[in-house]
Structure formats: structure tokens, C-alpha cells
Design a protein around this motif. Structure first.
Motif, PDB file in Angstrom:
ATOM      1  N   ILE A  92      41.059  74.039  28.902  1.00 21.92           N
ATOM      2  CA  ILE A  92      42.393  73.866  29.762  1.00 21.92           C
ATOM      3  C   ILE A  92      42.847  74.955  30.438  1.00 21.92           C
ATOM      4  CG2 ILE A  92      44.531  72.787  29.550  1.00 21.92           C
ATOM      5  CD1 ILE A  92      43.726  71.384  27.173  1.00 21.92           C
ATOM      6  N   SER A  93      43.041  74.802  31.906  1.00 23.58           N
ATOM      7  CA  SER A  93      43.366  76.121  32.480  1.00 23.58           C
ATOM      8  C   SER A  93      44.503  75.867  33.647  1.00 23.58           C
ATOM      9  CB  SER A  93      41.954  76.452  33.668  1.00 23.58           C
ATOM     10  OG  SER A  93      42.291  77.689  34.263  1.00 23.58           O
ATOM     11  N   VAL A 133      47.793  70.736  35.550  1.00 22.68           N
ATOM     12  CA  VAL A 133      46.494  71.447  34.805  1.00 22.68           C
ATOM     13  C   VAL A 133      45.115  70.631  34.998  1.00 22.68           C
ATOM     14  CG1 VAL A 133      48.159  71.887  32.917  1.00 22.68           C
ATOM     15  CG2 VAL A 133      46.460  69.740  32.682  1.00 22.68           C
ATOM     16  N   GLN A 134      44.332  71.659  34.782  1.00 25.03           N
ATOM     17  CA  GLN A 134      42.770  71.111  34.838  1.00 25.03           C
ATOM     18  C   GLN A 134      41.984  71.364  33.649  1.00 25.03           C
ATOM     19  OE1 GLN A 134      41.673  73.357  38.648  1.00 25.03           O
ATOM     20  NE2 GLN A 134      40.938  70.985  39.309  1.00 25.03           N
ATOM     21  N   ALA A 135      40.968  70.764  33.318  1.00 24.78           N
ATOM     22  CA  ALA A 135      40.307  70.722  31.974  1.00 24.78           C
ATOM     23  C   ALA A 135      38.916  70.406  32.220  1.00 24.78           C
ATOM     24  CB  ALA A 135      40.907  69.861  30.845  1.00 24.78           C
ATOM     25  N   GLY A 247      46.695  79.933  29.476  1.00 19.84           N
ATOM     26  CA  GLY A 247      47.812  79.759  30.389  1.00 19.84           C
ATOM     27  C   GLY A 247      48.317  81.337  30.290  1.00 19.84           C
ATOM     28  N   SER A 248      49.956  81.470  30.267  1.00 21.54           N
ATOM     29  CA  SER A 248      50.549  82.794  29.996  1.00 21.54           C
ATOM     30  C   SER A 248      49.947  83.513  28.790  1.00 21.54           C
ATOM     31  CB  SER A 248      51.855  82.501  29.814  1.00 21.54           C
ATOM     32  OG  SER A 248      52.318  81.571  28.871  1.00 21.54           O
ATOM     33  N   ASP A 249      49.677  82.543  27.617  1.00 27.20           N
ATOM     34  CA  ASP A 249      48.984  82.934  26.391  1.00 27.20           C
ATOM     35  C   ASP A 249      47.632  82.475  26.336  1.00 27.20           C
ATOM     36  OD1 ASP A 249      50.712  84.793  25.164  1.00 27.20           O
ATOM     37  OD2 ASP A 249      51.967  83.116  24.807  1.00 27.20           O
ATOM     38  N   PHE A 250      46.579  82.755  25.827  1.00 26.25           N
ATOM     39  CA  PHE A 250      45.443  82.131  25.457  1.00 26.25           C
ATOM     40  C   PHE A 250      45.221  81.787  24.103  1.00 26.25           C
ATOM     41  CE2 PHE A 250      40.942  81.624  27.074  1.00 26.25           C
ATOM     42  CZ  PHE A 250      40.355  80.994  26.003  1.00 26.25           C
ATOM     43  N   VAL A 251      45.624  80.358  23.944  1.00 28.86           N
ATOM     44  CA  VAL A 251      45.752  79.800  22.709  1.00 28.86           C
ATOM     45  C   VAL A 251      44.386  78.979  22.579  1.00 28.86           C
ATOM     46  CG1 VAL A 251      47.183  78.606  21.177  1.00 28.86           C
ATOM     47  CG2 VAL A 251      48.084  79.619  23.233  1.00 28.86           C
ATOM     48  N   TYR A 252      43.971  78.876  21.036  1.00 25.02           N
ATOM     49  CA  TYR A 252      42.636  77.834  20.924  1.00 25.02           C
ATOM     50  C   TYR A 252      43.007  77.454  19.633  1.00 25.02           C
ATOM     51  CZ  TYR A 252      40.922  81.492  17.380  1.00 25.02           C
ATOM     52  OH  TYR A 252      40.791  82.093  16.472  1.00 25.02           O
ATOM     53  N   PHE A 266      46.411  82.615  18.700  1.00 25.93           N
ATOM     54  CA  PHE A 266      46.322  83.182  19.980  1.00 25.93           C
ATOM     55  C   PHE A 266      45.010  83.989  20.087  1.00 25.93           C
ATOM     56  CE2 PHE A 266      51.010  82.950  19.202  1.00 25.93           C
ATOM     57  CZ  PHE A 266      51.403  82.041  20.421  1.00 25.93           C
ATOM     58  N   HIS A 267      44.298  84.101  21.167  1.00 25.43           N
ATOM     59  CA  HIS A 267      43.314  84.684  21.567  1.00 25.43           C
ATOM     60  C   HIS A 267      43.495  86.112  22.214  1.00 25.43           C
ATOM     61  CE1 HIS A 267      38.968  85.908  21.649  1.00 25.43           C
ATOM     62  NE2 HIS A 267      39.120  85.791  23.053  1.00 25.43           N
ATOM     63  N   ARG A 268      43.078  87.341  21.300  1.00 26.93           N
ATOM     64  CA  ARG A 268      43.540  88.696  21.886  1.00 26.93           C
ATOM     65  C   ARG A 268      45.179  88.826  22.050  1.00 26.93           C
ATOM     66  NH1 ARG A 268      39.374  87.885  26.075  1.00 26.93           N
ATOM     67  NH2 ARG A 268      37.452  88.465  24.759  1.00 26.93           N
ATOM     68  N   ASP A 269      45.978  88.810  21.057  1.00 26.01           N
ATOM     69  CA  ASP A 269      47.590  88.824  21.073  1.00 26.01           C
ATOM     70  C   ASP A 269      47.886  90.211  20.955  1.00 26.01           C
ATOM     71  OD1 ASP A 269      49.840  87.426  20.919  1.00 26.01           O
ATOM     72  OD2 ASP A 269      50.001  87.685  18.777  1.00 26.01           O
ATOM     73  N   LYS A 270      46.777  91.198  21.500  1.00 29.51           N
ATOM     74  CA  LYS A 270      47.455  92.507  21.803  1.00 29.51           C
ATOM     75  C   LYS A 270      48.160  93.236  20.644  1.00 29.51           C
ATOM     76  CE  LYS A 270      47.136  91.351  26.688  1.00 29.51           C
ATOM     77  NZ  LYS A 270      47.710  91.482  27.951  1.00 29.51           N
TER      78      LYS A 270
END
Length: 377
Positions: A92-93, A133-135, A247-252, A266-270
Motif C-alpha cells: 500500500i502506497s 491510496v493505491q495498492a 506512508g509517513s512511516d513504513f509499517v508492515y 515499523f521498518h527502519r525505525d531509526k
């Protein structure tokens, strides 16, 4: 005790294990060294499950994933049981990059569907999102049973005469011009003609001994499991795919699979660490609450009770791409680092490339983009 081997692999995570598997399968007398207990994975290879996917715009990522899929399916046939479950996946983007992915999937003839927000909600009513959104739905996405993958790869390697020694921390590596390499642990010294270093975040110190300094950052990441509030069956793999939200965060997330709840992270939560010693097994309450907030907004039926959480580490490169290379002046030593949190599912292809570098002097595909030289080291 045997101290001379055709090849030694340092690091017993998934990359090290599949590399040792290939070496053993080829008949080479191989030693796999792991500083921790091999039965209790550390670093980036911890956890019960991983997302497997092929729906990438990047041709390399697609190639590595497709090659690895064949490995996992071959291993399934060897053990007579499932490890990879292709239940489908949704990417989802919020942005326009999805069009690049669509163009690539079309050019490859891949199976997929492009959905807008309304179509996504009609198919999966669990989602709450607006129509903008698009997916992309891909049937070639799914779940790897990661903990079992780790175990079965190691057992298969041992059936191919790979020697595994846990609790063997490597403290020094000494190569020479005769192509012999001495590998010293706290208790033993081994000799080999070929060496692979795949030690995750612990590789930095080992590589520095060999004159390789890389601009890597180690981060602490966290996965959380929530028991759905209602409609539990709607979050089972046959009814709900794996998913990524860019989105603003990358979540999976992964549907109810190995536990009685969904997995989300979260993916790469820094959350970067100064060193590996800063890593903590204690989950962050603030990360848990941020993930709960995401569920409340977008997957409210899943936002039930927390029942488990786990931390792990990523080793991150500045460009978020892999490093697969040999040590300058010592081509008998190959190494991998920079998992960036997306290497488990394509580990078999990475291991194969490492062996090609060692024994052929080059890989079967152009991997110049993965060279450490791009960082001018």
C-alpha cells in the motif's frame, strides 16, 4: 580436534547458514562458527516469521528473491514439509512510486492487481483507508517460517558434513599471501583456504581488523503481536495477506500465523545504536503505542491486547543496499553486510553470490552495485 578446513564461515545467522550449506553441498570441508548458541538466533535473524516477496521495481531484488524462492522450495522437498506460504501480499502506497513497480511487473509478465482505496476496502474490509491510496496485490508474496528455516538449513548443512561450533567468538583473522587464513577464537585457532564473514552487526569489528571501515549504522528494531479485538478469523492467512504500508512511516504486518495474533512492526525505525553493546532485549513502550495507534486508525479490528514483543537489529548502509565483496588484497576472504532489514528471504541467493566470488573471482550476475568501493573504502 580438526583445525584445517577447505572453507570457514563466520556468523551463524541465515546468510552464514545458507553459505555453509552451499559449501557443504559442493563437497567442501566446511566449518561454521557462531559466537552465540546456534539454537538461539541473535541479531537480524531472530523471530518466527518473515515476509517473502518478489513484487519489486528493482530487477536485482526481484532476481535474488526468485532464485531464493527455488531454494526454499527445494529445501521443503528435502524435509517433506512447508516453510514458505504464498498467501499473497498487499503493498500500500501513498505516493506515485507505485507506478514504477506496476511498469516492472507488467514487463516481467508477473501476476498482480492494482487496487485503489475503495477496491482495497471492498476486498479486505479489515482496512480503513481513504480512496487516495493505491495498492498492489501480488500472489507471489507470502510468509517464510523463519525460525524453522534457520533450523532446517542448519540441519541440512550438517547432513552435508558441515561442522558447526557455537559459542565460538572470533577474535582475530590473519590472512597471508599464500592464501591461507588463520581464524582465531577465544579457545581455538583454525586454518582455511577460503573464508566468508557474515556476522551481521558484529562484522564491523572483524572487518576493521582487515582494514575495511564501512559507513554502517546499527539500529534496534521491534516487532509486536496484537490479539485481534474481533473477527479473528478475518486475520488468518487464508483471509488476509501479508502487507506493507508506505506512508509517513513504513509499517508492515503478517496475519495470524505462528501465534494467536497479528505481527506488526515499523521498518527502519531509526533507533540507531552507538555500538552493538547498546542493544536491548526490552521492548520500547513508545513503539508499542505508536503501532497500536496505527492499528486503531487503519486496522481497528486488530487493535486488541498486546501479548508479545521482540527486538532485533538491522545493519544499515547509507544507500540501503547490500554489500557483497572481497577484502582488498585478500580475495580468499569474502564478506556480506548491510542487511538493511530485507535480506532474510533472499539469503540463499546472497550465499550463492558469496561463493561465486570466492571460487570464480566474480559472480554469475553483475553485482558491482554491491561493492564496498561505492563508499570509497
Amino acid at each position: 580436534m580438526q583445525d584445517a578446513f577447505d572453507a570457514i564461515v563466520v556468523g551463524g545467522g541465515i546468510i552464514g547458514r545458507v553459505t555453509a550449506w552451499y559449501l557443504g553441498k559442493s563437497g567442501r570441508h566446511t566449518l561454521l562458527l557462531e559466537q552465540h548458541d546456534p539454537e538461539i538466533p541473535q541479531g537480524s535473524s531472530r523471530g518466527y516469521s518473515r515476509v517473502f516477496g518478489e513484487a519489486f521495481a528493482d530487477d536485482f531484488r526481484y532476481q535474488l528473491a526468485r532464485q531464493s524462492r527455488y531454494f526454499w522450495q527445494d529445501l521443503e522437498r528435502e524435509i517433506g514439509d512447508k516453510l514458505l506460504y504464498l498467501n499473497g501480499g498487499i503493498d500500500i502506497s501513498m505516493g506515485s512510486d507505485i507506478n514504477k513497480v506496476v511498469a516492472k511487473l507488467e514487463s516481467r509478465g508477473s501476476s498482480f492487481e492494482l487496487l485503489d482505496g475503495d477496491s482495497l476496502r471492498r476486498r479486505y474490509s479489515q482496512w480503513h483507508c481513504d480512496s487516495s491510496v493505491q495498492a498492489i496485490y501480488s500472489p507471489d508474496t507470502g510468509i517464510l517460517e523463519a525460525e524453522r528455516c534457520m533450523r532446517e538449513v542448519l540441519l541440512s548443512a550438517q547432513r552435508n558434513k558441515v561442522t558447526v561450533r557455537g559459542r565460538s567468538q572470533v577474535i582475530r583473522i590473519e590472512p597471508d599471501r599464500s592464501e591461507t587464513v588463520l581464524v582465531k577464537t577465544l579457545c581455538e585457532t583454525y586454518r582455511t583456504q577460503k573464508l566468508v564473514i557474515a556476522a551481521g552487526p558484529w562484522a564491523l569489528d572483524i572487518l576493521a581488523q582487515l582494514g575495511v571501515t564501512l559507513p554502517l549504522k546499527v539500529s534496534q528494531e521491534q516487532i509486536v503481536y496484537f490479539e485481534p479485538l474481533r473477527n479473528i478469523d478475518s486475520f488468518k492467512p487464508e483471509n488476509f495477506p501479508t502487507w506493507e504500508w508506505d506512508g509517513s512511516d513504513f509499517v508492515y504486518g503478517i496475519p495470524i500465523f505462528e501465534k494467536n495474533g497479528i505481527k506488526i512492526a515499523f521498518h527502519r525505525d531509526k533507533h540507531y545504536l552507538k555500538n552493538v553493546e547498546e542493544f536491548s532485549r526490552i521492548p520500547s513502550v513508545s513503539v508499542i503505542e505508536r503501532l497500536r495507534s496505527f492499528l486503531n486508525k487503519h486496522l481497528p479490528d486488530a487493535a486488541g491486547e498486546l501479548f508479545d514483543a521482540m527486538t532485533c537489529m538491522y545493519t544499515n548502509t547509507p544507500d540501503l543496499d547490500l554489500i557483497i565483496d572481497t577484502i582488498p588484497k585478500f580475495p580468499q576472504i569474502a564478506y556480506f553486510t548491510g542487511c538493511n532489514g530485507n535480506s532474510f528471504h533472499r539469503a540463499p541467493a546472497i550465499g550463492k553470490l558469496l561463493i561465486e566470488l570466492l571460487y570464480e573471482g566474480k559472480a554469475s550476475i553483475d553485482i558491482s552495485r554491491f561493492s564496498a568501493k561505492r563508499f570509497k573504502v
